[in-house]
Scaffold this motif. Structure first.
Motif, PDB file in Angstrom:
ATOM      1  N   THR A  67       0.849  -1.187   0.000  1.00 53.53           N
ATOM      2  CA  THR A  67       0.000   0.000   0.000  1.00 53.53           C
ATOM      3  C   THR A  67       0.883   1.234   0.000  1.00 53.53           C
ATOM      4  N   ILE A  68       0.636   2.108  -0.951  1.00 50.01           N
ATOM      5  CA  ILE A  68       1.382   3.351  -1.026  1.00 50.01           C
ATOM      6  C   ILE A  68       0.471   4.494  -0.604  1.00 50.01           C
ATOM      7  N   SER A  69       1.015   5.428   0.160  1.00 44.71           N
ATOM      8  CA  SER A  69       0.238   6.578   0.612  1.00 44.71           C
ATOM      9  C   SER A  69       1.159   7.783   0.691  1.00 44.71           C
ATOM     10  N   LYS A  70       0.572   8.964   0.803  1.00 45.19           N
ATOM     11  CA  LYS A  70       1.395  10.165   0.853  1.00 45.19           C
ATOM     12  C   LYS A  70       0.856  11.152   1.869  1.00 45.19           C
ATOM     13  N   ASP A  71       1.759  12.009   2.290  1.00 44.54           N
ATOM     14  CA  ASP A  71       1.415  13.095   3.193  1.00 44.54           C
ATOM     15  C   ASP A  71       2.259  14.284   2.769  1.00 44.54           C
ATOM     16  N   SER A  72       1.648  15.435   2.679  1.00 47.10           N
ATOM     17  CA  SER A  72       2.400  16.574   2.168  1.00 47.10           C
ATOM     18  C   SER A  72       2.208  17.796   3.046  1.00 47.10           C
ATOM     19  N   SER A  73       3.204  18.654   3.007  1.00 51.26           N
ATOM     20  CA  SER A  73       3.134  19.948   3.658  1.00 51.26           C
ATOM     21  C   SER A  73       3.618  20.975   2.650  1.00 51.26           C
ATOM     22  N   GLN A  74       3.817  22.174   3.105  1.00 51.61           N
ATOM     23  CA  GLN A  74       4.232  23.236   2.180  1.00 51.61           C
ATOM     24  C   GLN A  74       5.613  22.954   1.588  1.00 51.61           C
ATOM     25  N   ASP A  75       6.466  22.337   2.390  1.00 57.94           N
ATOM     26  CA  ASP A  75       7.850  22.184   1.963  1.00 57.94           C
ATOM     27  C   ASP A  75       8.291  20.746   1.737  1.00 57.94           C
ATOM     28  N   THR A  76       7.485  19.797   2.111  1.00 58.00           N
ATOM     29  CA  THR A  76       7.879  18.398   1.958  1.00 58.00           C
ATOM     30  C   THR A  76       6.717  17.553   1.476  1.00 58.00           C
ATOM     31  N   MET A  77       7.081  16.435   0.869  1.00 57.79           N
ATOM     32  CA  MET A  77       6.096  15.414   0.525  1.00 57.79           C
ATOM     33  C   MET A  77       6.699  14.071   0.914  1.00 57.79           C
ATOM     34  N   THR A  78       5.933  13.308   1.683  1.00 61.13           N
ATOM     35  CA  THR A  78       6.402  12.019   2.175  1.00 61.13           C
ATOM     36  C   THR A  78       5.519  10.917   1.623  1.00 61.13           C
ATOM     37  N   VAL A  79       6.167   9.880   1.125  1.00 62.61           N
ATOM     38  CA  VAL A  79       5.456   8.721   0.619  1.00 62.61           C
ATOM     39  C   VAL A  79       5.837   7.505   1.448  1.00 62.61           C
ATOM     40  N   LEU A  80       4.838   6.764   1.852  1.00 62.89           N
ATOM     41  CA  LEU A  80       5.042   5.547   2.624  1.00 62.89           C
ATOM     42  C   LEU A  80       4.666   4.341   1.784  1.00 62.89           C
ATOM     43  N   LEU A  81       5.450   3.303   1.906  1.00 62.10           N
ATOM     44  CA  LEU A  81       5.118   2.035   1.257  1.00 62.10           C
ATOM     45  C   LEU A  81       5.034   0.971   2.343  1.00 62.10           C
ATOM     46  N   GLN A  82       3.817   0.512   2.594  1.00 64.97           N
ATOM     47  CA  GLN A  82       3.608  -0.570   3.546  1.00 64.97           C
ATOM     48  C   GLN A  82       3.623  -1.886   2.781  1.00 64.97           C
ATOM     49  N   MET A  83       4.521  -2.760   3.170  1.00 71.48           N
ATOM     50  CA  MET A  83       4.688  -4.036   2.481  1.00 71.48           C
ATOM     51  C   MET A  83       4.295  -5.156   3.434  1.00 71.48           C
ATOM     52  N   ASN A  84       3.197  -5.818   3.118  1.00 75.39           N
ATOM     53  CA  ASN A  84       2.683  -6.892   3.957  1.00 75.39           C
ATOM     54  C   ASN A  84       2.759  -8.224   3.228  1.00 75.39           C
ATOM     55  N   ASN A  85       2.624  -9.293   3.982  1.00 77.72           N
ATOM     56  CA  ASN A  85       2.659 -10.636   3.422  1.00 77.72           C
ATOM     57  C   ASN A  85       3.844 -10.795   2.471  1.00 77.72           C
ATOM     58  N   LEU A  86       4.998 -10.433   2.958  1.00 73.95           N
ATOM     59  CA  LEU A  86       6.194 -10.426   2.128  1.00 73.95           C
ATOM     60  C   LEU A  86       6.590 -11.814   1.674  1.00 73.95           C
ATOM     61  N   LYS A  87       7.180 -11.861   0.499  1.00 70.41           N
ATOM     62  CA  LYS A  87       7.660 -13.101  -0.093  1.00 70.41           C
ATOM     63  C   LYS A  87       9.155 -12.964  -0.375  1.00 70.41           C
ATOM     64  N   PRO A  88       9.881 -14.064  -0.446  1.00 67.03           N
ATOM     65  CA  PRO A  88      11.316 -13.971  -0.759  1.00 67.03           C
ATOM     66  C   PRO A  88      11.590 -13.221  -2.060  1.00 67.03           C
ATOM     67  N   GLU A  89      10.691 -13.322  -3.025  1.00 68.68           N
ATOM     68  CA  GLU A  89      10.900 -12.619  -4.285  1.00 68.68           C
ATOM     69  C   GLU A  89      10.730 -11.108  -4.172  1.00 68.68           C
ATOM     70  N   ASP A  90      10.304 -10.628  -3.011  1.00 67.87           N
ATOM     71  CA  ASP A  90      10.264  -9.182  -2.779  1.00 67.87           C
ATOM     72  C   ASP A  90      11.633  -8.632  -2.398  1.00 67.87           C
ATOM     73  N   THR A  91      12.590  -9.513  -2.178  1.00 64.91           N
ATOM     74  CA  THR A  91      13.945  -9.077  -1.855  1.00 64.91           C
ATOM     75  C   THR A  91      14.506  -8.234  -2.990  1.00 64.91           C
ATOM     76  N   ALA A  92      14.929  -7.022  -2.648  1.00 64.03           N
ATOM     77  CA  ALA A  92      15.409  -6.085  -3.668  1.00 64.03           C
ATOM     78  C   ALA A  92      15.938  -4.828  -2.990  1.00 64.03           C
ATOM     79  N   VAL A  93      16.628  -4.035  -3.771  1.00 68.86           N
ATOM     80  CA  VAL A  93      16.914  -2.663  -3.358  1.00 68.86           C
ATOM     81  C   VAL A  93      15.748  -1.815  -3.860  1.00 68.86           C
TER      82      VAL A  93
END
Length: 120
Positions: free
Chosen positions: A67-93
């Protein structure tokens, strides 16, 4: 635009990890922020993206788990990535991407990358 990532780490299969990315600077022209991932020995590809209007999109491999979500202010924007039910194939940079649009041209900015490792 400066891009700073945090999060990632090690998780077991079925577990969860969270990634955070904060863009600062000229954020008013940001049109989208997304997370790309690059598995070992493979190319980088887009996993999830959120647009400035809130529209989200996911690659099939992560739909229903990330799940990707965002929060923003006047000077910044933050994006969160919640990763659930992870699998070995999710291994990555995982790399955060910020896309700005200025006078019809797109400009991309990248974070330094953060490692997420999922053990079986």
């Amino acid at each position: 635009v400066q891009v700073v990532e945090s999060g990632g780490g090690l998780a077991q299969s079925g577990g969860s990890l969270n990634l955070s990315c904060t863009a600062s600077g000229t954020v008013f022209s940001i049109r989208a922020m997304g997370w790309y991932r690059q598995p070992p020995g493979k190319q980088r590809w887009l996993a999830a993206v959120i647009h400035s209007d809130g529209y989200t999109d996911y690659v099939d491999a992560v739909k229903g788990r990330f799940t990707i979500s965002k929060d923003s202010s006047q000077d910044t924007m933050t994006v969160l990535l919640q990763m659930n039910n992870l699998k070995p194939e999710d291994t990555a940079v995982y790399y955060c991407n910020v896309r700005r649009a200025v006078f019809g041209r797109n400009y991309d900015y990248w974070g330094q990358g953060t490692q997420a490792t999922v053990s079986s």
